[in-house]
Design a protein around this motif. Structure first.
Motif, PDB file in Angstrom:
ATOM      1  N   ASP A 117     -85.528   7.101 -25.016  1.00 33.29           N
ATOM      2  CA  ASP A 117     -85.691   6.312 -23.510  1.00 33.29           C
ATOM      3  C   ASP A 117     -84.123   6.525 -23.342  1.00 33.29           C
ATOM      4  O   ASP A 117     -83.653   6.374 -21.850  1.00 33.29           O
ATOM      5  N   LEU A 118     -82.914   6.434 -23.412  1.00 31.69           N
ATOM      6  CA  LEU A 118     -81.638   6.992 -23.167  1.00 31.69           C
ATOM      7  C   LEU A 118     -80.757   7.948 -23.801  1.00 31.69           C
ATOM      8  O   LEU A 118     -81.257   8.265 -25.315  1.00 31.69           O
ATOM      9  N   ILE A 119     -80.450   9.254 -23.640  1.00 29.83           N
ATOM     10  CA  ILE A 119     -79.509  10.094 -23.722  1.00 29.83           C
ATOM     11  C   ILE A 119     -78.548   9.503 -23.553  1.00 29.83           C
ATOM     12  O   ILE A 119     -78.021   9.612 -22.018  1.00 29.83           O
ATOM     13  N   LEU A 120     -77.566  10.063 -24.701  1.00 32.49           N
ATOM     14  CA  LEU A 120     -76.179   9.735 -24.816  1.00 32.49           C
ATOM     15  C   LEU A 120     -75.380  11.560 -24.703  1.00 32.49           C
ATOM     16  O   LEU A 120     -75.354  11.486 -25.749  1.00 32.49           O
ATOM     17  N   PHE A 121     -74.262  11.495 -23.552  1.00 30.67           N
ATOM     18  CA  PHE A 121     -74.105  12.504 -23.933  1.00 30.67           C
ATOM     19  C   PHE A 121     -72.336  11.731 -24.163  1.00 30.67           C
ATOM     20  O   PHE A 121     -71.561  11.484 -23.370  1.00 30.67           O
ATOM     21  N   PHE A 122     -71.561  13.105 -25.184  1.00 30.27           N
ATOM     22  CA  PHE A 122     -70.960  13.389 -25.400  1.00 30.27           C
ATOM     23  C   PHE A 122     -69.953  14.790 -26.036  1.00 30.27           C
ATOM     24  O   PHE A 122     -70.856  15.385 -25.640  1.00 30.27           O
ATOM     25  N   GLY A 123     -68.909  14.787 -24.975  1.00 25.96           N
ATOM     26  CA  GLY A 123     -67.991  15.543 -24.815  1.00 25.96           C
ATOM     27  C   GLY A 123     -66.546  15.353 -24.231  1.00 25.96           C
ATOM     28  O   GLY A 123     -66.220  14.685 -23.510  1.00 25.96           O
ATOM     29  N   PRO A 124     -65.510  16.272 -24.403  1.00 25.16           N
ATOM     30  CA  PRO A 124     -64.335  16.856 -24.132  1.00 25.16           C
ATOM     31  C   PRO A 124     -64.718  17.053 -22.063  1.00 25.16           C
ATOM     32  O   PRO A 124     -65.516  17.475 -21.244  1.00 25.16           O
ATOM     33  N   ILE A 141     -74.526  20.502 -29.775  1.00 25.56           N
ATOM     34  CA  ILE A 141     -74.539  21.548 -29.154  1.00 25.56           C
ATOM     35  C   ILE A 141     -73.532  22.027 -29.279  1.00 25.56           C
ATOM     36  O   ILE A 141     -72.849  22.183 -29.475  1.00 25.56           O
ATOM     37  N   SER A 142     -74.458  24.276 -29.317  1.00 22.61           N
ATOM     38  CA  SER A 142     -73.354  25.144 -30.277  1.00 22.61           C
ATOM     39  C   SER A 142     -73.496  26.105 -29.134  1.00 22.61           C
ATOM     40  O   SER A 142     -74.528  25.776 -28.319  1.00 22.61           O
ATOM     41  N   ILE A 152     -76.185  13.103 -28.028  1.00 19.16           N
ATOM     42  CA  ILE A 152     -75.893  14.972 -27.750  1.00 19.16           C
ATOM     43  C   ILE A 152     -74.372  15.237 -27.431  1.00 19.16           C
ATOM     44  O   ILE A 152     -73.998  14.775 -26.672  1.00 19.16           O
ATOM     45  N   SER A 153     -74.118  16.159 -28.412  1.00 23.83           N
ATOM     46  CA  SER A 153     -72.583  15.812 -28.083  1.00 23.83           C
ATOM     47  C   SER A 153     -72.125  17.436 -28.331  1.00 23.83           C
ATOM     48  O   SER A 153     -72.716  18.557 -28.970  1.00 23.83           O
ATOM     49  N   TYR A 154     -70.805  17.580 -27.512  1.00 27.55           N
ATOM     50  CA  TYR A 154     -70.058  19.032 -27.325  1.00 27.55           C
ATOM     51  C   TYR A 154     -68.970  19.017 -27.963  1.00 27.55           C
ATOM     52  O   TYR A 154     -68.363  17.719 -27.050  1.00 27.55           O
ATOM     53  N   SER A 155     -67.923  19.941 -28.743  1.00 27.31           N
ATOM     54  CA  SER A 155     -67.204  19.770 -28.839  1.00 27.31           C
ATOM     55  C   SER A 155     -66.611  20.703 -29.149  1.00 27.31           C
ATOM     56  O   SER A 155     -66.607  21.705 -29.771  1.00 27.31           O
ATOM     57  N   PHE A 156     -65.232  21.362 -28.265  1.00 28.06           N
ATOM     58  CA  PHE A 156     -64.590  22.030 -28.501  1.00 28.06           C
ATOM     59  C   PHE A 156     -63.725  22.510 -29.811  1.00 28.06           C
ATOM     60  O   PHE A 156     -63.562  23.595 -31.045  1.00 28.06           O
ATOM     61  N   THR A 157     -63.154  21.185 -30.104  1.00 29.71           N
ATOM     62  CA  THR A 157     -62.072  21.275 -30.968  1.00 29.71           C
ATOM     63  C   THR A 157     -62.109  20.114 -32.429  1.00 29.71           C
ATOM     64  O   THR A 157     -61.448  19.034 -33.033  1.00 29.71           O
ATOM     65  N   GLY A 158     -63.618  19.729 -32.110  1.00 28.74           N
ATOM     66  CA  GLY A 158     -64.082  18.263 -32.299  1.00 28.74           C
ATOM     67  C   GLY A 158     -63.959  17.131 -32.074  1.00 28.74           C
ATOM     68  O   GLY A 158     -64.392  16.309 -33.620  1.00 28.74           O
ATOM     69  N   ASN A 159     -63.188  16.411 -31.533  1.00 27.05           N
ATOM     70  CA  ASN A 159     -62.933  15.185 -32.011  1.00 27.05           C
ATOM     71  C   ASN A 159     -64.417  14.471 -31.003  1.00 27.05           C
ATOM     72  O   ASN A 159     -64.828  13.514 -31.810  1.00 27.05           O
ATOM     73  N   ASN A 160     -65.061  15.281 -29.818  1.00 28.83           N
ATOM     74  CA  ASN A 160     -65.875  14.639 -29.404  1.00 28.83           C
ATOM     75  C   ASN A 160     -67.629  14.337 -30.060  1.00 28.83           C
ATOM     76  O   ASN A 160     -68.494  13.375 -30.685  1.00 28.83           O
ATOM     77  N   ARG A 186     -69.509  28.702 -13.894  1.00 31.41           N
ATOM     78  CA  ARG A 186     -70.964  29.190 -14.474  1.00 31.41           C
ATOM     79  C   ARG A 186     -71.732  27.858 -15.204  1.00 31.41           C
ATOM     80  O   ARG A 186     -70.639  26.829 -15.153  1.00 31.41           O
ATOM     81  N   ILE A 187     -72.348  28.813 -16.204  1.00 32.59           N
ATOM     82  CA  ILE A 187     -73.175  27.339 -16.742  1.00 32.59           C
ATOM     83  C   ILE A 187     -73.770  27.593 -17.992  1.00 32.59           C
ATOM     84  O   ILE A 187     -74.862  29.118 -17.729  1.00 32.59           O
ATOM     85  N   PRO A 188     -73.342  27.625 -18.976  1.00 31.72           N
ATOM     86  CA  PRO A 188     -73.729  28.588 -19.800  1.00 31.72           C
ATOM     87  C   PRO A 188     -74.487  28.488 -20.850  1.00 31.72           C
ATOM     88  O   PRO A 188     -74.832  26.671 -20.402  1.00 31.72           O
ATOM     89  N   LEU A 189     -75.235  29.229 -21.779  1.00 26.97           N
ATOM     90  CA  LEU A 189     -76.496  29.740 -22.265  1.00 26.97           C
ATOM     91  C   LEU A 189     -75.549  28.743 -24.037  1.00 26.97           C
ATOM     92  O   LEU A 189     -74.738  28.963 -24.439  1.00 26.97           O
ATOM     93  N   VAL A 190     -76.701  27.762 -24.089  1.00 27.66           N
ATOM     94  CA  VAL A 190     -76.065  26.507 -25.320  1.00 27.66           C
ATOM     95  C   VAL A 190     -77.839  26.660 -25.986  1.00 27.66           C
ATOM     96  O   VAL A 190     -78.392  26.751 -25.598  1.00 27.66           O
TER      97      VAL A 190
END
Ligand code: FMN
Length: 174
Positions: free
Chosen positions: A66-73, A32-33, A6-14, A51-55
């Motif tokens: 079995d495993l959730i891997l988060f990616f994000g800046p 995530i958007s 599951i990833s979130y990115s602002f400028t695309g790298n993650n 704040r916890i933004p709605l996504v």
């Protein structure tokens, strides 16, 4: 092992890195958007007011993995705020998770992130990888915040970082 990335990115790298790792592992990949475009000012407001933004998608999709891997800046020493809802969900719905980030790293490692993850989820990640753009750049002169924040991973960087991540993940998933 059934892994969701599951990833979130602002400028695309993650997102670029997460997509590449998901392909390599043949894992499900979820991006995530946000409904409103993210701005520098909304980043600052999230930080100031905790704040916890709605996504989208909403964070209730863990059970089948079995495993959730988060990616994000990393933003200002903290996990990017659009991941907060997912981390909060883990506190009431404990699940094995990992956190991987390609951040700027101009000021060195992001030392508070592990503690933040523990605080938000109630548990340590089974894998934590804090990768830095500064390590991809020449060390002379020392990379600045401006240079690392403006850097876009190229296909060579993505290949190299994907291989580093997959090797580290092998220790956890085998
Ligand atoms: C508002 C903001 C704050 C940042 N703070 C940090 C930081 O504290 N530590 C760090 O290593 N990088 C920091 N960075 C750099 C980003 O983590 C880096 O540019 C990252 O590659 C962006 O990932 P993305 O393209 O997936 O959004 C920051 C960037 C922004 C926009």
């Amino acid at each position: 092992m059934n892994i969701a990335i599951i990833s979130y990115s602002f400028t695309g790298n993650n997102d670029a890195l997460a997509g590449s790792v998901a392909k390599e592992l043949s894992s499900e990949y979820i991006r995530i958007s946000e409904s409103k475009p993210r701005t520098w000012s909304s980043i600052a407001m999230d930080m100031i007011f905790s704040r916890i933004p709605l996504v989208q998608p909403s964070p209730n999709l863990f059970v089948k993995y079995d495993l959730i891997l988060f990616f994000g800046p990393i933003w200002m020493g903290q996990v990017a705020t659009p991941l907060r809802g997912y981390l909060k969900h883990l506190r009431t719905n404990p699940h094995k998770y990992g956190f991987i980030s390609i951040s700027g790293g101009a000021d060195g490692p992001n030392t508070k992130v592990r503690g933040e993850l523990r605080k938000r989820t109630g548990a340590d990640p089974v894998v934590f990888i804090d990768l830095h753009i500064a390590d991809l750049l020449s060390t002379n002169p020392k990379p600045t915040r401006k240079a690392t924040s403006a850097y876009k991973l190229d296909s060579g960087d993505i290949e190299q970082l994907t291989s580093t991540i997959v090797k580290k993940l092998m220790d956890v998933t085998n």
